[in-house]
Design a protein around this motif. Structure first.
Motif, mmCIF file in Angstrom:
data_model
loop_
_atom_site.group_PDB
_atom_site.id
_atom_site.type_symbol
_atom_site.label_atom_id
_atom_site.label_comp_id
_atom_site.label_asym_id
_atom_site.label_seq_id
_atom_site.Cartn_x
_atom_site.Cartn_y
_atom_site.Cartn_z
ATOM 1 N N ASP A 511 0.826 -1.217 0.000
ATOM 2 C CA ASP A 511 0.000 0.000 0.000
ATOM 3 C C ASP A 511 0.858 1.264 0.000
ATOM 4 N N SER A 512 2.016 1.216 0.647
ATOM 5 C CA SER A 512 2.886 2.401 0.669
ATOM 6 C C SER A 512 3.423 2.698 -0.725
ATOM 7 N N ASN A 513 3.756 1.659 -1.481
ATOM 8 C CA ASN A 513 4.226 1.870 -2.849
ATOM 9 C C ASN A 513 3.095 2.342 -3.750
ATOM 10 N N ALA A 514 1.883 1.833 -3.489
ATOM 11 C CA ALA A 514 0.739 2.280 -4.286
ATOM 12 C C ALA A 514 0.419 3.748 -4.015
ATOM 13 N N SER A 515 0.456 4.148 -2.750
ATOM 14 C CA SER A 515 0.123 5.527 -2.383
ATOM 15 C C SER A 515 1.200 6.518 -2.795
ATOM 16 N N SER A 516 2.429 6.014 -3.038
ATOM 17 C CA SER A 516 3.509 6.911 -3.452
ATOM 18 C C SER A 516 3.447 7.240 -4.938
ATOM 19 N N GLY A 517 2.459 6.616 -5.629
ATOM 20 C CA GLY A 517 2.281 6.931 -7.040
ATOM 21 C C GLY A 517 3.025 6.009 -7.958
ATOM 22 N N LEU A 518 3.354 4.792 -7.499
ATOM 23 C CA LEU A 518 4.106 3.846 -8.304
ATOM 24 C C LEU A 518 3.164 3.086 -9.239
ATOM 25 N N SER A 519 3.015 3.568 -10.455
ATOM 26 C CA SER A 519 2.210 2.894 -11.487
ATOM 27 C C SER A 519 0.859 2.434 -10.934
ATOM 28 N N ILE A 520 0.082 3.345 -10.420
ATOM 29 C CA ILE A 520 -1.201 2.979 -9.810
ATOM 30 C C ILE A 520 -2.238 2.718 -10.893
ATOM 31 N N LEU A 521 -2.937 1.629 -10.738
ATOM 32 C CA LEU A 521 -4.083 1.336 -11.585
ATOM 33 C C LEU A 521 -5.303 1.268 -10.693
ATOM 34 N N THR A 522 -6.333 2.002 -11.038
ATOM 35 C CA THR A 522 -7.542 2.012 -10.223
ATOM 36 C C THR A 522 -8.612 1.171 -10.885
ATOM 37 N N PHE A 523 -9.103 0.191 -10.147
ATOM 38 C CA PHE A 523 -10.174 -0.665 -10.653
ATOM 39 C C PHE A 523 -11.236 -0.766 -9.584
ATOM 40 N N SER A 524 -12.463 -0.353 -9.916
ATOM 41 C CA SER A 524 -13.529 -0.251 -8.926
ATOM 42 C C SER A 524 -13.064 0.715 -7.844
ATOM 43 N N ASP A 525 -13.146 0.296 -6.576
ATOM 44 C CA ASP A 525 -12.730 1.163 -5.478
ATOM 45 C C ASP A 525 -11.399 0.735 -4.874
ATOM 46 N N SER A 526 -10.743 -0.246 -5.476
ATOM 47 C CA SER A 526 -9.482 -0.743 -4.935
ATOM 48 C C SER A 526 -8.315 -0.173 -5.730
ATOM 49 N N VAL A 527 -7.160 -0.121 -5.073
ATOM 50 C CA VAL A 527 -5.953 0.401 -5.697
ATOM 51 C C VAL A 527 -4.986 -0.747 -5.915
ATOM 52 N N VAL A 528 -4.426 -0.819 -7.124
ATOM 53 C CA VAL A 528 -3.511 -1.891 -7.489
ATOM 54 C C VAL A 528 -2.127 -1.311 -7.692
ATOM 55 N N CYS A 529 -1.152 -1.894 -7.048
ATOM 56 C CA CYS A 529 0.245 -1.472 -7.195
ATOM 57 C C CYS A 529 0.904 -2.305 -8.294
ATOM 58 N N MET A 530 1.614 -1.640 -9.200
ATOM 59 C CA MET A 530 2.287 -2.325 -10.298
ATOM 60 C C MET A 530 3.784 -2.059 -10.232
ATOM 61 N N GLY A 531 4.573 -3.105 -10.488
ATOM 62 C CA GLY A 531 6.021 -2.955 -10.513
ATOM 63 C C GLY A 531 6.719 -3.846 -9.498
ATOM 64 N N ARG A 532 8.016 -4.048 -9.660
ATOM 65 C CA ARG A 532 8.816 -4.915 -8.777
ATOM 66 C C ARG A 532 8.883 -4.382 -7.357
ATOM 67 N N ASP A 533 8.840 -3.042 -7.217
ATOM 68 C CA ASP A 533 8.984 -2.450 -5.885
ATOM 69 C C ASP A 533 7.826 -2.777 -4.955
ATOM 70 N N CYS A 534 6.713 -3.248 -5.513
ATOM 71 C CA CYS A 534 5.548 -3.548 -4.678
ATOM 72 C C CYS A 534 5.857 -4.633 -3.648
ATOM 73 N N TYR A 535 6.722 -5.570 -4.014
ATOM 74 C CA TYR A 535 7.039 -6.680 -3.110
ATOM 75 C C TYR A 535 8.541 -6.877 -2.896
ATOM 76 N N PHE A 536 9.378 -6.021 -3.492
ATOM 77 C CA PHE A 536 10.821 -6.209 -3.366
ATOM 78 C C PHE A 536 11.268 -6.187 -1.908
ATOM 79 N N LEU A 537 10.870 -5.143 -1.192
ATOM 80 C CA LEU A 537 11.282 -5.030 0.210
ATOM 81 C C LEU A 537 10.694 -6.164 1.054
ATOM 82 N N THR A 538 9.487 -6.600 0.714
ATOM 83 C CA THR A 538 8.872 -7.723 1.423
ATOM 84 C C THR A 538 9.701 -8.989 1.253
ATOM 85 N N PHE A 539 10.157 -9.259 0.023
ATOM 86 C CA PHE A 539 10.972 -10.446 -0.225
ATOM 87 C C PHE A 539 12.288 -10.389 0.555
#
Length: 576
Positions: A511-539
């Motif tokens: 969610d932090s990467n999505a809110s920072s403006g990283l390739s956001i795609l909006t579908f319905s009312d949910s926000v989708v994060c796109m890109g490697r950075d979405c889960y890089f730090l998690t991994f």
């Protein structure tokens, strides 16, 4: 006698069916993105729904309580109806037929997850009641089939409607109920618990060997044909083949019994002299029972008394055997390794004694940072694939994880099969099984390509599957068989805790990467994060955590190796 033996094998096959069709938590990633979109929730809120399913394991004790007051078949159908309600109403929500608040969706996920735990309890009880001489083999075999659920549901979904992800929820609701109906007759007609003669134990071991070979073939078949989307006709053909492979085990006991009837003289087929391949031997079984069922005693079967071992002193028999096995503690961790070690396997621990042992916490951390983190990864595969632009491969990844989890569960029985040729403490196998997990997360962090995603998923599934299956045996060996029901439920409390902690970590990063403006795609009312950075730090975080689990498992192995060595030494001495 023959009728009773045939009924127990029908019960085993029914247990295999139950396990194969009730691993409904594996396909969460197949519909999680659609659920997130319909509900209009964040990734953190979606993680709470995944956690709710795992929280069912905390309520696992309720199934044991139900067995005190209801017959086994009643508990089975209670589990089936819990899943029917939990998944069925979710299907109505995701199809937008009804609308429910988030809190009720959380409770439905909790109810569905609890049903899985109840199914598992029924299967464990059936294996223990009907296969007292081969409990580890029966439990390992049946639990393994839980790993093929995702592949079976993927084929079933393609055979009905491959364009809809919501189909998984209605299948999760209906198929376990139908499976319970199919298993009802064998379970209702429980065979008598007459002790087996020596040739009967050997014959059972041969049947288990053939069933494991067939299980491997089934796993390979589903890995090849259940990991790809097909047109309706092709999917139905492959699903028919999978159903045939699940029904065929019914014929194996009959084939073996017929072979035994025609070849009475061949009574040692289970043991091939010179090969070092030994399954269950009657004398070995009796010794195992003798060593594992003694309470509050440190006496081994040979009459010698085994005392806790430390770095400076100890009985001469203990030290000599440790030297013979090449066991040495490093000076830097000698105090940790030598403090309050287990003197023998199978000594029963109460819950109070359990939580006071360092070995328990090492085991808990190893499980928490190993198998549990793999389960959380599987819950996030839908969003991981979506963030990397590979949403079309989600079902393939789910099947890949499920199938390799199946192979990992089967491999957990390998130490029992090769014990005569290669003996190694089960806690050592646990440490080896944890090794692929940090490697997989490093691969995932280093590359966002399709090959890395598939390889990492396979490694994590293999590792977590082995841990899930081996955990029951390890708990029984380290802390006693008589209290294993209570003790193992304490151990697996790490699953909902890990699901919450690790999933929340991944969701916050997402969610932090999505809110920072990283390739956001909006579908319905949910926000989708796109890109490697979405889960890089998690991994990266998950890799570091899994290294901690690996280190904990190595320390557990060092602390318990001498107890396993003594057990094997006394077993070999008395058998041979």
């Amino acid at each position: 006698m023959m009728a009773g033996q045939s009924r127990k094998w029908m019960i085993l096959v029914a247990t295999i069916w139950i396990q194969a069709f009730t691993g409904t938590n594996f396909d969460f990633s197949s519909y999680s993105s659609s659920l997130k979109s319909v509900l209009g929730i964040s990734q953190v809120q979606l993680n709470y729904l995944a956690t709710a399913s795992d929280l069912g394991k905390v309520l696992g004790w309720s199934s044991g309580l139900a067995l005190m007051y209801f017959p086994l078949w009643v508990v089975l159908f209670i589990a089936a109806f819990m899943g029917f309600v939990g998944y069925g109403i979710q299907w109505l929500v995701i199809r937008q037929i009804i609308s429910l608040p988030y809190f009720l969706m959380f409770l439905l996920c909790l109810l569905a997850g609890c049903s899985i735990c109840w199914f598992n309890t029924v299967c464990f009880v059936l294996c223990i009641r009907n296969f007292p001489a081969n409990q580890p083999l029966a439990i390992s075999l049946t639990v393994s089939f839980n790993g093929v659920s995702a592949a079976l549901y993927n084929l079933a979904a393609d055979a009905i409607d491959s364009s809809s992800t919501s189909i998984f929820l209605i299948l999760n609701a209906v198929i376990p109920l139908l499976t319970s109906v199919a298993a009802f007759i064998p379970i209702l007609r429980q065979p008598s618990l007459d002790p087996l003669p020596p040739d009967g134990v050997r014959r059972d071991s041969l049947i288990f060997l053939l069933l494991n070979i067939l299980a491997v073939l089934t796993g390979i078949y589903l890995l090849l044909f259940g990991s790809t989307s097909y047109d309706t006709e092709t999917a139905r053909l492959f699903l028919g083949g999978a159903i045939f492979l699940l029904i065929f085990p019914l014929f194996i006991p009959g084939i073996v019994y017929a072979r035994d009837w025609f070849h009475r003289a061949i009574h040692s087929s289970i043991r091939i002299e010179g090969s070092g391949f030994v399954l269950v031997d009657v004398d070995d079984l009796e010794l195992h029972k003798e060593l594992l069922t003694r309470e509050n005693s440190l006496n081994y079967g040979n009459g010698s008394v085994v005392q806790p071992v430390n770095n400076n002193d100890g009985p001469s028999t203990t030290l000599s055997f440790r030297q013979k096995s090449g066991y040495q503690s490093a000076e830097c961790c000698g105090a940790i390794v030598g403090k309050d070690q287990l003197a023998m396997l199978g000594e029963d621990h109460t819950a109070r004694a359990l939580v006071r042992r360092l070995d328990f916490w090492l085991y808990y951390v190893a499980y928490f940072c190993g198998g549990t983190i793999g389960l959380v990864y599987s819950n996030n595969m839908g969003q991981i694939a979506q963030s990397l632009g590979q949403s079309s491969n989600t079902t393939t990844l789910v099947t890949l994880y499920s199938s390799f989890s199946f192979f990992g569960r089967l491999l957990s029985a390998a130490p029992d099969y090769i014990r005569a040729k290669l003996y190694f403490a089960r806690t050592g196998w646990l440490a080896i099984a944890l090794l692929p997990t940090p490697i997989a997360f490093m691969v995932l962090a280093s590359s966002g390509g399709s090959l890395a995603l598939h390889a990492g998923t396979a490694l994590i599934g293999l590792s977590s599957g082995f841990i899930f299956s081996a955990a029951v045996s390890i708990t029984s060996e380290l802390f006693g068989p008589n209290n294993v029901g209570v003790n193992h439920n304490i151990v697996i409390t790490n699953i909902p805790i890990g699901s919450l902690v690790y999933g929340l970590l991944a969701a916050i990063v997402y969610d932090s990467n999505a809110s920072s403006g990283l390739s956001i795609l909006t579908f319905s009312d949910s926000v989708v994060c796109m890109g490697r950075d979405c889960y890089f730090l998690t991994f990266v975080w998950w890799a570091c955590i899994s290294v901690l689990g690996l280190a904990s498992s190595v320390l557990l192995f060092l602390r318990t190796r001498h107890a396993y060595d003594h057990f094997e030494h006394n077993r070999s001495t008395q058998l041979y």
